[in-house]
Design a protein around this motif. Structure first.
Motif, PDB file in Angstrom:
ATOM      1  N   TYR A  89       1.721  60.280 -35.694  1.00 49.28           N
ATOM      2  CA  TYR A  89       1.462  60.654 -34.302  1.00 49.28           C
ATOM      3  C   TYR A  89       0.708  59.569 -33.548  1.00 49.28           C
ATOM      4  CZ  TYR A  89       3.051  65.179 -35.815  1.00 49.28           C
ATOM      5  OH  TYR A  89       3.822  66.194 -36.313  1.00 49.28           O
ATOM      6  N   GLY A  91       0.929  57.317 -31.084  1.00 47.71           N
ATOM      7  CA  GLY A  91       1.853  57.043 -29.992  1.00 47.71           C
ATOM      8  C   GLY A  91       1.950  55.573 -29.616  1.00 47.71           C
ATOM      9  N   TRP A  94       4.295  53.748 -31.874  1.00 47.94           N
ATOM     10  CA  TRP A  94       5.700  54.019 -31.530  1.00 47.94           C
ATOM     11  C   TRP A  94       6.132  53.175 -30.334  1.00 47.94           C
ATOM     12  CZ3 TRP A  94       8.844  55.886 -34.864  1.00 47.94           C
ATOM     13  CH2 TRP A  94       8.451  56.865 -35.778  1.00 47.94           C
ATOM     14  N   LYS A 119      14.900  55.705 -30.613  1.00 47.57           N
ATOM     15  CA  LYS A 119      14.240  56.664 -31.510  1.00 47.57           C
ATOM     16  C   LYS A 119      12.722  56.526 -31.410  1.00 47.57           C
ATOM     17  CE  LYS A 119      13.733  57.955 -36.380  1.00 47.57           C
ATOM     18  NZ  LYS A 119      12.296  57.892 -36.469  1.00 47.57           N
ATOM     19  N   GLU A 122      11.500  58.095 -28.254  1.00 43.46           N
ATOM     20  CA  GLU A 122      11.524  59.557 -28.372  1.00 43.46           C
ATOM     21  C   GLU A 122      10.312  60.049 -29.154  1.00 43.46           C
ATOM     22  OE1 GLU A 122      15.337  60.251 -30.177  1.00 43.46           O
ATOM     23  OE2 GLU A 122      16.410  60.061 -28.261  1.00 43.46           O
ATOM     24  N   GLU A 123       9.962  59.332 -30.199  1.00 42.63           N
ATOM     25  CA  GLU A 123       8.791  59.703 -30.996  1.00 42.63           C
ATOM     26  C   GLU A 123       7.499  59.529 -30.191  1.00 42.63           C
ATOM     27  OE1 GLU A 123       8.616  61.201 -33.946  1.00 42.63           O
ATOM     28  OE2 GLU A 123      10.799  61.246 -34.057  1.00 42.63           O
ATOM     29  N   GLU A 125       7.235  59.885 -27.003  1.00 41.06           N
ATOM     30  CA  GLU A 125       7.212  61.030 -26.089  1.00 41.06           C
ATOM     31  C   GLU A 125       6.794  62.298 -26.810  1.00 41.06           C
ATOM     32  OE1 GLU A 125      11.168  60.820 -24.265  1.00 41.06           O
ATOM     33  OE2 GLU A 125      10.105  60.572 -22.352  1.00 41.06           O
ATOM     34  N   ARG A 126       7.255  62.459 -28.032  1.00 48.83           N
ATOM     35  CA  ARG A 126       6.913  63.633 -28.833  1.00 48.83           C
ATOM     36  C   ARG A 126       5.408  63.697 -29.083  1.00 48.83           C
ATOM     37  NH1 ARG A 126       6.525  64.974 -34.171  1.00 48.83           N
ATOM     38  NH2 ARG A 126       7.014  62.890 -34.893  1.00 48.83           N
ATOM     39  N   CYS A 127       4.777  62.541 -29.153  1.00 50.93           N
ATOM     40  CA  CYS A 127       3.325  62.482 -29.360  1.00 50.93           C
ATOM     41  C   CYS A 127       2.551  62.844 -28.101  1.00 50.93           C
ATOM     42  CB  CYS A 127       2.914  61.086 -29.832  1.00 50.93           C
ATOM     43  SG  CYS A 127       3.557  60.642 -31.446  1.00 50.93           S
ATOM     44  N   LYS A 128       3.267  63.004 -26.998  1.00 56.43           N
ATOM     45  CA  LYS A 128       2.670  63.367 -25.708  1.00 56.43           C
ATOM     46  C   LYS A 128       1.510  62.439 -25.329  1.00 56.43           C
ATOM     47  CE  LYS A 128       3.846  68.266 -26.153  1.00 56.43           C
ATOM     48  NZ  LYS A 128       5.185  68.175 -25.826  1.00 56.43           N
TER      49      LYS A 128
END
Length: 144
Positions: A89, A91, A94, A119, A122-123, A125-128
């Motif tokens: 996580y 970010g 990433w 990819k 996207e990861e 973004e997933r970590c916000k």
């Protein structure tokens, strides 16, 4: 020859100092000394000394930044990927990874680099994280 036994608290203090000094050297523009301290830290860690996974991830991230600064892109990618094994996580890692893959795609036009860059974004973004770099890279590389 007798080996000195270092208590867990002694080990923790050594690790803390290596990490702190590595960060200080990096912040003060001395990456070669930062690398030495980070490598010592990792050597102790791989010998079984305790360490927080997020600190190990941060060290690998910093080694990736140093490698990237030296234009050792494959090495930087390997360090960033190693960092993510310890903190999936993270970010910023990433984002750095996405940037390298997408820059390499731009230079070499390898579709696999574009896919890995997408990819990684996207990861991130997933970590916000909310980092503007994510949107910047998405626009730059026309990623929806």
């Amino acid at each position: 020859m007798l080996k000195a036994v270092i208590s867990r608290s002694g080990q923790a203090e050594i690790m803390k100092q290596l990490y702190r000094r590595g960060n200080l050297f990096l912040a003060n523009g001395r990456p070669e000394l930062a690398v030495k301290h980070y490598q010592k830290y990792l050597a102790f860690y791989h010998q079984g000394w305790e360490a927080e996974p997020v600190v190990v991830a941060d060290i690998y991230h910093n080694l990736g930044m140093i490698a990237e600064e030296r234009q050792a892109i494959d090495e930087a990618i390997a360090y960033y990927e190693q960092a993510l094994k310890y903190d999936a996580y993270h970010g910023m890692t990433w984002i750095f990874l996405a940037k390298l893959y997408l820059n390499r795609y731009e230079e070499q036009h390898r579709q696999s680099d574009r896919m890995m860059g997408v990819k990684a974004l996207e990861e991130a973004e997933r970590c916000k994280t909310g980092f503007p770099a994510v949107n910047f890279l998405k626009k730059r590389y026309a990623i929806a």
